[in-house]
Design an enzyme around this catalytic site. Structure first.
Site, short mmCIF file in Angstrom:
data_model
loop_
_atom_site.label_atom_id
_atom_site.label_comp_id
_atom_site.label_asym_id
_atom_site.label_seq_id
_atom_site.Cartn_x
_atom_site.Cartn_y
_atom_site.Cartn_z
N ASP A 251 0.41 -1.60 0.15
CA ASP A 251 0.02 0.21 -0.09
C ASP A 251 1.24 1.38 0.08
O ASP A 251 1.74 1.56 0.63
CB ASP A 251 -0.66 -0.53 0.66
CG ASP A 251 -1.74 1.35 1.42
OD1 ASP A 251 -2.00 1.77 0.03
OD2 ASP A 251 -2.69 1.42 2.29
N LYS A 258 1.36 7.78 0.30
CA LYS A 258 1.80 8.12 1.57
C LYS A 258 3.01 8.74 1.80
O LYS A 258 4.00 8.50 0.94
CB LYS A 258 2.17 6.34 2.30
CG LYS A 258 0.60 5.72 2.94
CD LYS A 258 0.85 4.21 3.09
CE LYS A 258 -0.48 3.41 3.54
NZ LYS A 258 -1.51 4.09 4.57
N ASP A 270 0.24 -4.95 4.72
CA ASP A 270 -1.36 -5.10 3.92
C ASP A 270 -1.84 -5.85 3.51
O ASP A 270 -3.51 -5.99 3.27
CB ASP A 270 -1.17 -3.64 3.09
CG ASP A 270 -2.74 -2.61 3.27
OD1 ASP A 270 -2.89 -2.50 4.59
OD2 ASP A 270 -3.21 -1.58 2.63
N ASP A 329 -5.90 6.26 -0.73
CA ASP A 329 -5.33 5.69 0.62
C ASP A 329 -6.51 4.31 1.22
O ASP A 329 -5.80 3.50 2.12
CB ASP A 329 -4.64 6.36 1.89
CG ASP A 329 -3.14 5.47 2.08
OD1 ASP A 329 -3.21 3.96 2.13
OD2 ASP A 329 -2.46 5.81 3.34
N GLU A 331 -8.14 2.13 0.21
CA GLU A 331 -8.38 1.30 -0.56
C GLU A 331 -9.13 0.00 -0.15
O GLU A 331 -9.13 -0.59 -1.11
CB GLU A 331 -7.01 1.43 -1.13
CG GLU A 331 -5.79 0.23 -0.50
CD GLU A 331 -5.83 0.40 0.87
OE1 GLU A 331 -6.02 1.58 0.61
OE2 GLU A 331 -4.88 -0.56 1.44
N ARG A 333 -10.93 -0.63 2.37
CA ARG A 333 -12.44 -1.45 2.10
C ARG A 333 -13.19 -0.81 1.01
O ARG A 333 -13.92 -2.43 0.85
CB ARG A 333 -12.83 0.24 3.21
CG ARG A 333 -12.77 1.32 1.75
CD ARG A 333 -12.55 3.01 3.35
NE ARG A 333 -11.50 3.14 3.67
CZ ARG A 333 -11.75 4.05 5.17
NH1 ARG A 333 -12.84 4.57 5.40
NH2 ARG A 333 -10.90 4.22 5.79
N1 BES Z 1 -2.87 0.05 5.36
C1 BES Z 1 -3.81 1.35 5.88
C2 BES Z 1 -4.20 1.32 7.31
C3 BES Z 1 -2.85 0.73 7.98
C4 BES Z 1 -1.91 1.84 9.28
C5 BES Z 1 -2.25 -0.80 8.48
C6 BES Z 1 -0.59 1.42 9.55
C7 BES Z 1 -0.96 -0.67 8.90
C8 BES Z 1 -0.77 0.38 9.73
C9 BES Z 1 -4.77 2.15 4.71
O1 BES Z 1 -5.33 1.66 3.96
C10 BES Z 1 -4.82 3.33 5.53
O2 BES Z 1 -3.91 3.77 4.43
N2 BES Z 1 -5.66 3.71 5.89
C11 BES Z 1 -5.96 5.19 6.02
C12 BES Z 1 -7.53 5.69 6.18
C13 BES Z 1 -7.53 6.88 6.06
C14 BES Z 1 -7.14 7.11 4.21
C15 BES Z 1 -9.09 7.05 6.27
C16 BES Z 1 -5.43 5.61 7.62
O3 BES Z 1 -5.97 4.33 7.95
O4 BES Z 1 -4.58 7.07 7.34
ZN ZN Z 2 -4.57 -0.29 3.26
ZN ZN Z 3 -3.99 2.69 2.32
#
Ligand code: BES
Ligand code: ZN
Ligand code: ZN
Length: 485
Positions: A251, A258, A270, A329, A331, A333
């Site tokens: 990711d 990111k 991920d 990001d 993604e 869901r």
């Molecule tokens: N894969 C990430 C979540 C994540 C964060 C996993 C830290 C493991 C460690 C996910 O896809 C993500 O980026 N989520 C975002 C959502 C936001 C953009 C609404 C997040 O949590 O910042």
């Molecule tokens: Zn992710």
């Molecule tokens: Zn993400």
């Protein structure tokens, strides 16, 4: 893998862990006069874990008084920790095995010691050019007549499954991509005896899995959708139990990139939810639990390629609903929604999903537990929580009030893929809820799936969290009369 086995009697040549109490008859346990003097001194100093070096072997004495005030689940976890501690010392001394015995009635606790030792002895060293392991421990011997061979077999299967989940997470994305991940799942199906079907990009296109295809658009590797099914002849459930796992092999955040280095470093983790799904299938099938289980793993990477989906896009999902993408990001869901909607066709009794879904879940409780929420009935929720406590993959249920659903309302589509600044783990759950019509629980493992330093028998990096939870839960379902509808 570190192997656990039964042994009929103590072998004086091999290192030993003896679990006993302060009033033990030390000479009957084979301790010499000098050793007994040493043990008595240590007991006076209120030391509950005593190490004796016999030059060619070590003897560890664990006094159970240490655990008197702990509840059952905490005791089990303490015993796993002891197993890990002993395993580490055995490795330092370069021994290949140790035996575990007790003067107490503690058979399950002994299995926990072995479990902690075996799980703590995991390493991921295949990319070291030396390939040389610093760990020497290979086998753990259990000496206790009340432990059965089948309990030991089952523990070995579970340890093997957790190792496999950890391996999958620890493999980088240049090795485990959506296609090779699916191949690994096929191998696991062959090894454990469950069916695996892998849908390729054109099949995913014909099914119109819009969420999975949108996330995959920035990638050069096609997506896969893996369907695993274990249906034993004597299954006690009529409707299947389904495990869905997020399989984002890497990711980057996509166009909503990111920041690197920090938040991207561990994003090979991920697909940790996908690893839980296939490794749980492996354990359940290999142990031949009489339960019909299906697992679904949508897999892709999330990248900002030339054709990447963009903030502002409106995507039509597998079930026909529309999503306004406001952050690429978010993604996980998108791909889970398609898998959850696909699960409807099986008329499941219960669906669970595992996903490293939100930083918000990790921020809320760290790596100490799993954030969960969902629509399953209270009995199912308490059974899951009980399993979580028993295996120390503890569950924290978040509120799931309707008000949170209002936060993902879109002006132009059925929903948007992000909420606001509050309740990020919950709004992600609320998004998923729109795609289900069956009892369901969502497990956000963003906190515990990947850790940066050793935590007892969970060595740093991929933990395999979720596999032991699922195995314990399905084992309970397999033996419960009330599910025989
Ligand atoms: N894969 C990430 C979540 C994540 C964060 C996993 C830290 C493991 C460690 C996910 O896809 C993500 O980026 N989520 C975002 C959502 C936001 C953009 C609404 C997040 O949590 O910042
Ligand atoms: Zn992710
Ligand atoms: Zn993400």
């Amino acid at each position: 893998m570190t192997h656990i086995q039964l042994s009929s009697k103590i072998n004086k040549q091999i290192s030993s862990l003896v679990i006993t109490n302060k009033k033990a008859k030390w000479s009957e346990l084979g301790f010499s006069k000098e050793e007994i003097t040493y043990i008595s001194k240590k007991i006076k100093q209120e030391d509950n874990f005593i190490t004796i070096n016999r030059f060619e072997s070590l003897v560890f004495v664990q006094l159970i008084e240490e655990f008197e005030k702990k509840n059952e689940a905490a005791k089990y976890e303490a015993f796993r920790g002891i197993g890990n501690k002993v395993a580490n010392t055995i490795n330092v001394h370069k021994y290949e095995s140790f035996q575990i015995s007790t003067t107490e009635k503690l058979s399950y606790e002994l299995l926990c010691v072995a479990e902690g030792a075996a799980l703590g002895n995991y390493q991921f060293i295949k990319y070291l050019s030396s390939q040389k392991s610093e760990y020497t421990l290979k086998s753990i011997l259990l000496i206790d007549k009340s432990i059965s061979q089948s309990q030991v077999d089952e523990m070995n299967i579970l340890v093997d499954a957790v190792y496999q989940a950890r391996n999958l997470v620890n493999e980088p994305q240049n090795v485990i991509n959506s296609v090779t991940f699916a191949k690994e799942m096929q191998k696991m199906g062959k090894a454990a005896g469950f069916k695996v079907e892998v849908l390729n990009k054109s099949q995913i296109e014909s099914l119109k899995m819009g969420g999975l295809l949108a996330v995959n658009r920035g990638s050069v590797t096609p997506p896969t959708f893996t369907i695993m099914e274990y249906k034993p002849a004597k299954a006690i459930n009529k409707k299947p139990f389904i495990i869905v796992g997020k399989g984002v092999v890497y990711d980057t955040g996509g166009l909503s990139l990111k920041p690197t280095p920090n938040s991207m470093d561990s994003m090979k983790c991920d697909m940790g939810g996908g690893a839980v799904a296939c490794a749980s299938m492996y354990a359940i099938a290999k142990a031949k639990l009489p339960y019909h289980v299906i697992a679904l793993v949508p897999a892709t990477d999330n990248r900002p390629g030339g054709d990447a989906y963009t903030p502002g896009d409106v995507i039509t999902m597998y079930d026909g609903k529309t999503v306004e993408v406001l952050n690429t990001d978010a993604e996980g869901r998108m791909i889970l929604a398609d898998a959850l909607a696909y699960a409807k066709k099986y008329n499941p009794e219960l669906v669970v999903d595992f996903a490293t879904l939100t930083g918000a879940a990790a921020a809320a409780i760290g790596h100490f537990g799993i954030v969960c929420m969902g629509t399953a009935d209270e009995a199912t929720k308490s059974s899951l929580k009980e399993s979580g406590n028993r295996v120390h993959e503890r569950l924290v249920e978040f509120p799931f009030w309707d008000e949170y659903a209002a936060l993902i309302k879109s002006d132009i589509a059925d929903m948007k893929n992000i909420g606001g600044p509050i309740g990020g783990a919950i709004t992600a759950g609320k998004f998923l809820e729109k795609y289900i019509d069956y009892p369901w629980m969502h497990f956000d493992i963003a906190g515990p799936a990947f850790i940066n330093s050793n935590d007892s028998y969970r060595p740093k990096m991929g933990t395999g969290v979720g596999v032991r939870l699922m195995f314990d839960f399905v084992k309970k379902l397999s033996s419960s009369e009330k599910t025989k509808k």
